[in-house]
Design a protein around this motif. Structure first.
Motif, short mmCIF file in Angstrom:
data_model
loop_
_atom_site.label_atom_id
_atom_site.label_comp_id
_atom_site.label_asym_id
_atom_site.label_seq_id
_atom_site.Cartn_x
_atom_site.Cartn_y
_atom_site.Cartn_z
N ASP A 1 -3.80 15.35 12.60
CA ASP A 1 -4.73 14.67 11.70
C ASP A 1 -4.05 13.56 10.90
O ASP A 1 -4.62 13.04 9.94
CB ASP A 1 -5.37 15.67 10.74
N SER A 2 -2.84 13.18 11.28
CA SER A 2 -2.09 12.22 10.48
C SER A 2 -2.21 10.79 10.97
O SER A 2 -1.74 9.86 10.30
CB SER A 2 -0.60 12.61 10.44
N ILE A 3 -2.81 10.56 12.13
CA ILE A 3 -2.93 9.22 12.70
C ILE A 3 -4.41 8.84 12.79
O ILE A 3 -5.21 9.58 13.37
CB ILE A 3 -2.29 9.14 14.10
N LEU A 4 -4.75 7.70 12.22
CA LEU A 4 -6.10 7.17 12.34
C LEU A 4 -6.06 5.89 13.17
O LEU A 4 -5.48 4.89 12.75
CB LEU A 4 -6.69 6.87 10.96
N LEU A 5 -6.67 5.93 14.36
CA LEU A 5 -6.76 4.75 15.22
C LEU A 5 -8.01 3.95 14.87
O LEU A 5 -8.89 4.41 14.15
CB LEU A 5 -6.79 5.17 16.68
N ASN A 6 -8.08 2.72 15.37
CA ASN A 6 -9.23 1.84 15.12
C ASN A 6 -9.51 1.72 13.63
O ASN A 6 -10.67 1.68 13.19
CB ASN A 6 -10.46 2.35 15.86
N THR A 7 -8.46 1.67 12.84
CA THR A 7 -8.57 1.61 11.38
C THR A 7 -7.76 0.42 10.89
O THR A 7 -6.54 0.50 10.75
CB THR A 7 -8.06 2.92 10.74
N ARG A 8 -8.43 -0.68 10.67
CA ARG A 8 -7.74 -1.92 10.33
C ARG A 8 -7.61 -2.08 8.82
O ARG A 8 -8.60 -2.00 8.08
CB ARG A 8 -8.50 -3.12 10.89
N VAL A 9 -6.40 -2.31 8.37
CA VAL A 9 -6.13 -2.62 6.96
C VAL A 9 -6.24 -4.13 6.79
O VAL A 9 -5.64 -4.90 7.56
CB VAL A 9 -4.74 -2.12 6.55
N VAL A 10 -6.98 -4.57 5.77
CA VAL A 10 -7.13 -6.01 5.53
C VAL A 10 -6.28 -6.49 4.36
O VAL A 10 -5.97 -7.68 4.28
CB VAL A 10 -8.60 -6.39 5.31
N SER A 11 -5.91 -5.59 3.46
CA SER A 11 -5.07 -6.02 2.34
C SER A 11 -4.43 -4.83 1.66
O SER A 11 -4.89 -3.69 1.76
CB SER A 11 -5.89 -6.81 1.31
N VAL A 12 -3.35 -5.14 0.95
CA VAL A 12 -2.66 -4.16 0.10
C VAL A 12 -2.64 -4.74 -1.31
O VAL A 12 -2.32 -5.91 -1.51
CB VAL A 12 -1.22 -3.91 0.59
N GLY A 13 -3.01 -3.92 -2.28
CA GLY A 13 -3.00 -4.35 -3.67
C GLY A 13 -2.21 -3.39 -4.53
O GLY A 13 -1.72 -2.36 -4.06
N LEU A 14 -2.08 -3.74 -5.81
CA LEU A 14 -1.36 -2.90 -6.76
C LEU A 14 -2.30 -2.44 -7.86
O LEU A 14 -3.02 -3.26 -8.45
CB LEU A 14 -0.18 -3.65 -7.39
N ASP A 15 -2.29 -1.14 -8.12
CA ASP A 15 -3.02 -0.59 -9.26
C ASP A 15 -2.10 -0.70 -10.48
O ASP A 15 -1.24 0.14 -10.71
CB ASP A 15 -3.41 0.86 -8.98
N LYS A 16 -2.32 -1.74 -11.29
CA LYS A 16 -1.41 -2.04 -12.39
C LYS A 16 -1.71 -1.24 -13.64
O LYS A 16 -1.00 -1.39 -14.65
CB LYS A 16 -1.45 -3.53 -12.69
N ASP A 17 -2.74 -0.40 -13.60
CA ASP A 17 -3.09 0.35 -14.79
C ASP A 17 -2.32 1.66 -14.91
O ASP A 17 -2.48 2.39 -15.87
CB ASP A 17 -4.59 0.64 -14.80
N GLN A 18 -1.52 1.98 -13.90
CA GLN A 18 -0.65 3.14 -14.01
C GLN A 18 0.64 2.75 -14.73
O GLN A 18 0.99 1.57 -14.81
CB GLN A 18 -0.32 3.68 -12.61
N ASN A 19 1.34 3.75 -15.26
CA ASN A 19 2.62 3.47 -15.91
C ASN A 19 3.57 2.77 -14.95
O ASN A 19 4.28 1.84 -15.32
CB ASN A 19 3.25 4.78 -16.41
N THR A 20 3.59 3.24 -13.72
CA THR A 20 4.33 2.57 -12.65
C THR A 20 3.31 2.07 -11.64
O THR A 20 2.66 2.88 -10.97
CB THR A 20 5.31 3.53 -11.96
N PRO A 21 3.11 0.76 -11.53
CA PRO A 21 2.09 0.25 -10.60
C PRO A 21 2.33 0.76 -9.19
O PRO A 21 3.46 0.75 -8.69
CB PRO A 21 2.30 -1.27 -10.67
N MET A 22 1.26 1.25 -8.56
CA MET A 22 1.36 1.79 -7.21
C MET A 22 0.39 1.06 -6.30
O MET A 22 -0.70 0.66 -6.72
CB MET A 22 1.05 3.29 -7.23
N PRO A 23 0.77 0.88 -5.03
CA PRO A 23 -0.09 0.13 -4.12
C PRO A 23 -1.29 0.94 -3.63
O PRO A 23 -1.24 2.17 -3.54
CB PRO A 23 0.86 -0.19 -2.96
#
Length: 478
Positions: free
Chosen positions: A257-279
């Motif tokens: 269950d760890s691989i998802l095919l036909n799943t396109r990522v269009v962008s990566v962003g940062l959640d800056k509202d955490q103490n340490t920003p995480m993507p």
């Protein structure tokens, strides 16, 4: 729009098995910053890996070895990236000319060679020059062939002694020393060693040009030394089920269950509202995934900047050098209508024509074709945008008719043409083959554009990216 939360149970110790990932859908009607902030505020996830090529699979393998939950996202319908095999009319067609060298150090640690059922090429090549074929052979594997080749026109006796000397020199260096050594273009290294023009033009340019997809041999001498060392220690091979068997083997050892095919990522962003920003990751269908531990981007170099465009703090990572391109044409033939039965690579040492190298794949691996049929693989360097597929087929048939005879080659039937715009990253000097995989808070890169443009480079880069994340999260010691 839906936000998907990956909810893993993180391991307390290396011996504890991680629980399967759970997918929780959060309904939403907009992508406003306020809505996004609310959706991402309390999610706890494992690692997201983008791209299931060799680098992404190696990343996932390393994470899995530490029981770290992860999700591997792949835009296409199968794993492998550029390392894929198609089945056409009962033939196995690798997507482009690809040979697996058994001495790749990372591959030796990661792959089950016996299960891959690797089949060997002849240790040398047959070179077309001046209307005839001439053999260049590895004296350690084919001593008598190498002795007979000493006086052929593919270089001088001194050239062949220089090959032995170069072999000794690269074997005396560690891989790390090779990757950090001073560098020049490969063509300059060969001239500095003392190889004659005839040896360079008739052997090195078609042979290493076919490996690098760079006939001018502008590729860094670091990569030449690494490949030369691996060739000295191992064999050129192909898996019995096609080159795609390599990524398939890696994928088969990961949680189902760890691989998802036909799943396109269009962008990566940062959640800056955490103490340490995480993507976080945005999918083509509008869904959003966030990882608590980090995101590892394992896509081809040209797509990296597209994915990271939203993150202003990250400098563009794409090379300004043009990528290496290739065209691979496949033909079928009756096994009685091919000139040899040897598993040998043919090189074009004439300096004329568009064919760089070719071989009869079923001579190496009989299972690449149906019973009684032969598979012919022909490689061109470059993309040949100015020619149609039909024109390329006609030109290749005409050229190979000069090699093997028109009556024989004229009976071959075209199966498929692969035009591969991004076959390899361009690794002309200056290069840095030891790049830091971390590019931001919780964000990492891997792929052969960060290391050596080889199977081994992709695998090693994936492992190193995973280990950088694991060190940052204190799952392993520095």
């Amino acid at each position: 729009m839906t936000t998907l939360t990956l909810s893993p149970s993180l391991p307390c110790s290396p011996s504890k098995k991680h629980l399967p990932l759970r997918f929780i859908a959060h309904a939403s009607t907009q992508l406003s910053p306020a809505s996004l902030k609310q959706q991402l505020s309390h999610q706890k996830t494992g690692v997201i890996v983008i791209g299931a090529g060799l680098a992404g699979l190696a990343t996932a393998t390393r994470l899995n070895s530490q029981n770290i939950p992860f999700l591997l996202l792949e835009a296409s319908d199968a794993v492998g990236g550029r390392v894929r095999t198609d089945v056409v009319d009962g033939f196995l067609l690798d997507r482009g000319f690809q040979i697996f060298i058994t001495a790749y150090p990372e591959a030796q640690r990661l792959l089950d060679y016996q299960a891959l059922d690797l089949r060997k090429f002849y240790s040398g090549a047959r070179i077309y020059f001046d209307g005839r074929f001439h053999t260049v052979a590895d004296p350690l594997c084919h001593f008598f062939d190498s002795v007979k080749s000493l006086t052929n026109p593919i270089g001088s006796v001194i050239d062949k002694l220089l090959i032995a000397l170069t072999r000794i020199q690269v074997l005396s260096k560690s891989d790390d020393e090779i990757m950090r050594a001073d560098e020049v273009p490969t063509i300059d290294l060969l001239k500095k060693i003392g190889f004659s023009d005839s040896m360079v033009e008739r052997f090195f340019q078609p042979f290493f040009g076919g490996i690098f997809f760079d006939k001018e041999l502008g590729t860094t001498s670091r990569l030449f030394d690494f490949i030369f060392k691996c060739l000295a220690l191992g064999n050129n091979t192909l898996p019995a089920k096609g080159i795609g068997a390599i990524p398939n083997q890696l994928a088969s050892k990961l949680p189902a269950d760890s691989i998802l095919l036909n799943t396109r990522v269009v962008s990566v962003g940062l959640d800056k509202d955490q103490n340490t920003p995480m993507p976080f990751v945005r999918l083509e269908n509008g869904d959003i995934l966030q990882s608590e531990l980090g995101v590892i981007v394992a896509v081809e170099e040209p797509h990296v900047n597209e994915l990271l465009a939203e993150i202003n703090s990250i400098e563009p990572v794409q090379s300004k050098k043009p990528a290496r391109s290739t065209v691979c044409l496949y033909f079928s033939a009756d096994r009685d209508d091919i000139p040899v039965r040897d598993p040998v690579l043919f090189l074009n040492g004439s300096g004329k024509g568009i064919v760089n190298n070719m071989f009869f794949a079923t001579n190496v691996v009989p299972s690449y074709g149906p019973p009684g049929k032969a598979l012919v693989s022909v490689t061109l360097i470059g993309l040949f945008d100015d020619r149609s597929d039909h024109d390329l087929v006609d030109e290749v048939i005409s050229e190979l008719s000069g090699w093997f005879g028109g009556s024989m080659v004229g009976s071959w039937k075209h199966l498929r043409t692969y035009r591969i715009r991004y076959a390899q990253p361009n690794q002309c000097p200056p290069t840095n083959l030891m790049k830091n995989p971390q590019i931001g808070s919780g964000l990492y890169l891997c792929g052969d554009h960060l290391t050596s443009a080889t199977f081994d480079g992709a695998l090693a880069s994936g492992r190193k990216a995973a280990e950088a994340l694991l060190r940052d999260r204190a799952f392993i010691k520095v």
